[in-house]
Design a protein around this motif. Structure first.
Motif, PDB file in Angstrom:
ATOM      1  N   PRO A 281       0.821  -1.220   0.000  1.00 24.29           N
ATOM      2  CA  PRO A 281       0.000   0.000   0.000  1.00 24.29           C
ATOM      3  C   PRO A 281       0.853   1.267   0.000  1.00 24.29           C
ATOM      4  O   PRO A 281       1.828   1.368   0.737  1.00 24.29           O
ATOM      5  CB  PRO A 281      -0.793  -0.093   1.316  1.00 24.29           C
ATOM      6  N   ARG A 301      -1.128   0.925  -8.596  1.00 18.93           N
ATOM      7  CA  ARG A 301      -1.825  -0.249  -9.154  1.00 18.93           C
ATOM      8  C   ARG A 301      -1.693  -1.385  -8.149  1.00 18.93           C
ATOM      9  O   ARG A 301      -0.923  -1.305  -7.188  1.00 18.93           O
ATOM     10  CB  ARG A 301      -1.310  -0.578 -10.550  1.00 18.93           C
ATOM     11  N   TYR A 302      -2.455  -2.453  -8.386  1.00 13.43           N
ATOM     12  CA  TYR A 302      -2.486  -3.566  -7.430  1.00 13.43           C
ATOM     13  C   TYR A 302      -2.350  -4.894  -8.174  1.00 13.43           C
ATOM     14  O   TYR A 302      -2.930  -5.064  -9.252  1.00 13.43           O
ATOM     15  CB  TYR A 302      -3.807  -3.487  -6.657  1.00 13.43           C
ATOM     16  N   ASP A 379      -7.279 -10.476  -0.145  1.00 15.34           N
ATOM     17  CA  ASP A 379      -7.242  -9.050   0.201  1.00 15.34           C
ATOM     18  C   ASP A 379      -8.666  -8.571   0.451  1.00 15.34           C
ATOM     19  O   ASP A 379      -9.602  -8.985  -0.243  1.00 15.34           O
ATOM     20  CB  ASP A 379      -6.618  -8.237  -0.947  1.00 15.34           C
ATOM     21  N   ILE A 391      -8.134  -1.237  -1.408  1.00 16.81           N
ATOM     22  CA  ILE A 391      -7.742  -2.376  -0.555  1.00 16.81           C
ATOM     23  C   ILE A 391      -7.730  -1.839   0.882  1.00 16.81           C
ATOM     24  O   ILE A 391      -6.984  -0.904   1.189  1.00 16.81           O
ATOM     25  CB  ILE A 391      -6.331  -2.903  -0.924  1.00 16.81           C
ATOM     26  N   LYS A 396      -5.658 -12.635   4.854  1.00 17.41           N
ATOM     27  CA  LYS A 396      -4.540 -13.558   5.068  1.00 17.41           C
ATOM     28  C   LYS A 396      -3.563 -12.922   6.057  1.00 17.41           C
ATOM     29  O   LYS A 396      -3.414 -11.698   6.071  1.00 17.41           O
ATOM     30  CB  LYS A 396      -3.859 -13.854   3.727  1.00 17.41           C
ATOM     31  N   ILE A 400       3.892  -7.176   4.572  1.00 16.26           N
ATOM     32  CA  ILE A 400       4.627  -6.761   3.366  1.00 16.26           C
ATOM     33  C   ILE A 400       5.679  -5.743   3.793  1.00 16.26           C
ATOM     34  O   ILE A 400       5.361  -4.658   4.253  1.00 16.26           O
ATOM     35  CB  ILE A 400       3.713  -6.186   2.276  1.00 16.26           C
TER      36      ILE A 400
HETATM   37  P1  AMP Z   1       2.799 -11.131  -3.908  1.00 18.03           P
HETATM   38  O1  AMP Z   1       2.345 -12.393  -3.307  1.00 18.03           O
HETATM   39  O2  AMP Z   1       4.214 -10.806  -3.671  1.00 18.03           O
HETATM   40  O3  AMP Z   1       2.437 -11.144  -5.300  1.00 18.03           O
HETATM   41  O4  AMP Z   1       1.998  -9.978  -3.197  1.00 18.03           O
HETATM   42  C1  AMP Z   1       0.675  -9.711  -3.493  1.00 18.03           C
HETATM   43  C2  AMP Z   1       0.035  -8.932  -2.398  1.00 18.03           C
HETATM   44  O5  AMP Z   1       0.631  -7.629  -2.309  1.00 18.03           O
HETATM   45  C3  AMP Z   1      -1.425  -8.652  -2.669  1.00 18.03           C
HETATM   46  O6  AMP Z   1      -2.249  -9.757  -2.352  1.00 18.03           O
HETATM   47  C4  AMP Z   1      -1.676  -7.450  -1.790  1.00 18.03           C
HETATM   48  O7  AMP Z   1      -1.902  -7.850  -0.450  1.00 18.03           O
HETATM   49  C5  AMP Z   1      -0.351  -6.704  -1.881  1.00 18.03           C
HETATM   50  N1  AMP Z   1      -0.391  -5.567  -2.821  1.00 18.03           N
HETATM   51  C6  AMP Z   1       0.109  -5.480  -4.067  1.00 18.03           C
HETATM   52  N2  AMP Z   1      -0.112  -4.236  -4.572  1.00 18.03           N
HETATM   53  C7  AMP Z   1      -0.771  -3.541  -3.623  1.00 18.03           C
HETATM   54  C8  AMP Z   1      -1.280  -2.216  -3.520  1.00 18.03           C
HETATM   55  N3  AMP Z   1      -1.140  -1.317  -4.497  1.00 18.03           N
HETATM   56  N4  AMP Z   1      -1.931  -1.864  -2.387  1.00 18.03           N
HETATM   57  C9  AMP Z   1      -2.093  -2.741  -1.383  1.00 18.03           C
HETATM   58  N5  AMP Z   1      -1.613  -3.994  -1.396  1.00 18.03           N
HETATM   59  C10 AMP Z   1      -0.967  -4.385  -2.503  1.00 18.03           C
END
Ligand code: AMP
Ligand code: MCA
Length: 501
Positions: A281, A301-302, A379, A391, A396, A400
């Motif tokens: 975030p 972006r997410y 999420d 978000i 889970k 991070i």
């Molecule tokens: P990964 O397993 O390394 O791919 O991480 C994915 C996770 O990172 C997602 O399920 C989210 O919880 C978090 N994430 C990725 N981008 C964002 C964002 N812009 N804002 C909030 N959480 C994020």
């Protein structure tokens, strides 16, 4: 056209193949023409070593142009590229090699001795090395290889890569991404972020995760343009290169670190078109400070390893701090069925970007999908009437830290095994640099007096450094609810200010 994603990239190469693809600040460039020659030669080396379509090539190396060539050569021959974080310890690698059973493992020369025992134990056919300055046994094989220019024809659902993501059970899972997953995401992002001729990406991310590998590099390839390729994020070097770039991608820590530099501001950013943030975030405060200093609202972006990029703030139109924008074209997003109207719920998604499943774990894969085929992200989100997603939390138990995912369960299991420990709870607390920091709250079993060092040394060779607690706290008892579940929210409240400046 072939469904091999390399064929898609190749179709986007610039007409003038002398144009640079990778640019290094020291003046070493790799042109598109050289990229084509080098990937076909690397393909020849891999085939000579007996690598067949579908074979895994595990790679734990420093960030170099040769590592990118290796990634693309694997795609060319239909092998499965398996990148591994350079921070992983031998013990973590042992699990990955046992699970993935790669045909080839490529490591840094310095790690060869340590890994040869593990590679042998897991029946890896070839353990090769790739170092800086084109050194290592892989490069020896490359130098004498006969180029293979054919691009293997694969079906769209053939696996292109798999990436390990830890889980809430503490066991890592290999997320299988197909050629179609990579192609669809690359095409959509190229269009959505308005890539144009002359764009130059500033690449300071690691290349063993989706963000630095697929989002960043694949967008550049789709645009047939160049990127500044830095071995790691360094605020000073990044500031020198921003005036010569147009696009930057980073985790929020990149942006908070830039804001700490007094000289960073509007003048440096005149040439920049977009700053993109993701993987964790982005605080509203960072967004507004950055906007005030540079006149540019960061585009948040997410995404997830299992699905590449899922949502994005728009290129044109309002980028709203604290939100992650709209589902990307082709992606359907909804909240879990039990969510009351107007409430937040678990985000579920479907689309061509969503992975094929976890390697060797059909049951685990089935658990993460709904009956009608939506992937359950874990999420917690809200969706506004105009489909904008925010978000707001995580179902889970995940921390991070600086864009790296850390699953508390994995660390708790190792701490529980340390002599003198009764149990432990691992939490994420606010950290001004990494966003969240890993903190271990430990209860002793009374058999010996425990110190922070006992815990840290017990974890040292077992877990990557970024997973290791930045603080260890000893208390007498963990807070639990009436069901006996540890109340981590209470611990987080208590220790949330440990690292605030
Ligand atoms: P990964 O397993 O390394 O791919 O991480 C994915 C996770 O990172 C997602 O399920 C989210 O919880 C978090 N994430 C990725 N981008 C964002 C964002 N812009 N804002 C909030 N959480 C994020
Ligand atoms: C390094 N350290 C960390 C982290 N990085 N500790 C916690 N969290 C971290 N992220 C530790 C090191 O082990 C070391 O500890 C000390 O901090 C300094 O190490 P150094 O190498 O100097 O750190 P750095 O170079 O300053 O690295 C910080 C960083 C880096 C630039 C934020 O972690 C980074 O590049 N993060 C990006 C991660 C990323 O690409 N995530 C994308 C995942 P000690 O001194 O004790 O040894 S893909 C994803 O999430 C999805 C798909 C998505 O949406 O993108």
């Amino acid at each position: 056209m072939s469904k091999n994603v390399y064929a898609l990239f190749q179709s986007r190469f610039p007409a003038d193949l002398a144009q640079p693809f990778i640019m290094s600040p020291d003046g070493e460039n790799l042109s598109y023409g050289e990229l084509e020659i080098q990937t076909s030669k690397m393909a020849g080396a891999l085939i000579f070593l007996g690598t067949k379509p579908g074979a895994r090539v595990a790679v734990q190396v420093e960030k170099t142009a040769e590592a990118v060539v290796l990634y693309l050569a694997c795609l060319r021959i239909g092998a499965i590229y398996l990148p591994l974080n350079t921070a992983y310890t031998a013990e973590e690698l042992d699990y990955f090699l046992g699970d993935a059973t790669p045909h080839i493992m490529v490591c840094s020369p310095a790690n060869f001795d340590k890994l040869s025992v593990i590679a042998e134990k897991n029946s890896v056919t070839h353990l090769l090395t790739l170092g800086l300055d084109q050194s290592g046994s892989l490069m020896e094989a490359y130098k004498v290889a006969i180029p293979v220019t054919e691009i293997v024809d694969v079906t769209g659902d053939a696996i292109a890569a798999f990436l390990y993501t830890s889980g809430t059970t503490g066991r890592s899972k290999g997320a299988m991404l197909t050629h179609d997953n990579l192609s669809s995401n690359a095409q959509v992002l190229h269009e959505y972020w308005g890539w144009r001729e002359g764009d130059i990406l500033l690449h300071a991310l690691p290349i063993f995760h989706v963000h630095g590998l697929f989002v960043a590099i694949n967008c550049v390839l789709m645009n047939g343009s160049a990127m500044w390729f830095l071995p790691k994020f360094d605020a000073q070097i990044v500031m020198e290169l921003i005036p010569k770039s147009t696009v930057m991608m980073g985790v929020p820590t990149f942006y908070t670190r830039l804001l700490e530099q007094e000289e960073f501001g509007y003048d440096l950013c005149e040439n920049m078109r977009i700053f993109i943030s993701g993987s964790a975030p982005l605080l509203e405060d960072t967004f507004s400070q950055f906007s005030d200093r540079t006149g540019m609202p960061i585009l948040e972006r997410y995404g997830m390893t299992e699905a590449g990029m899922i949502t994005s703030n728009p290129l044109d139109g309002a980028r709203i701090a604290g939100t992650v924008g709209y589902p990307l074209p082709g992606v359907e997003a909804r909240l879990s069925q039990d969510t009351e109207k107007g409430d937040a719920g678990v985000l579920e998604i479907k689309g061509p970007n969503v992975f094929k499943g976890y390697w060797n774990m059909p049951e685990k894969t089935a658990e993460e999908f709904t009956d009608d085929g939506f992937f359950i992200t874990g999420d917690i989100a809200t969706i506004s009437d105009d489909n904008r997603i925010t978000i707001v939390g995580r179902a889970k138990d995940l921390i991070i830290s600086g864009g790296y995912n850390v699953y508390p369960k994995e660390i708790e299991l190792v701490i529980d095994d340390i002599e003198g420990v009764k149990e432990a709870a691992v939490i994420g607390t606010h950290h001004s640099d990494f966003g969240e920091a890993v903190v271990a709250v430990v209860i002793g079993d009374g058999t010996k007096e425990l110190h922070e060092d006992d815990i840290k040394s017990g974890l040292k060779d077992k877990l990557a450094r970024f997973k290791q607690p930045k603080a260890v706290i000893f208390i007498d008892e963990l807070p639990r609810n009436t069901m006996g579940k540890v109340q981590k929210n209470i611990l987080r409240q208590e220790y949330n200010h440990l690292f605030e400046k």
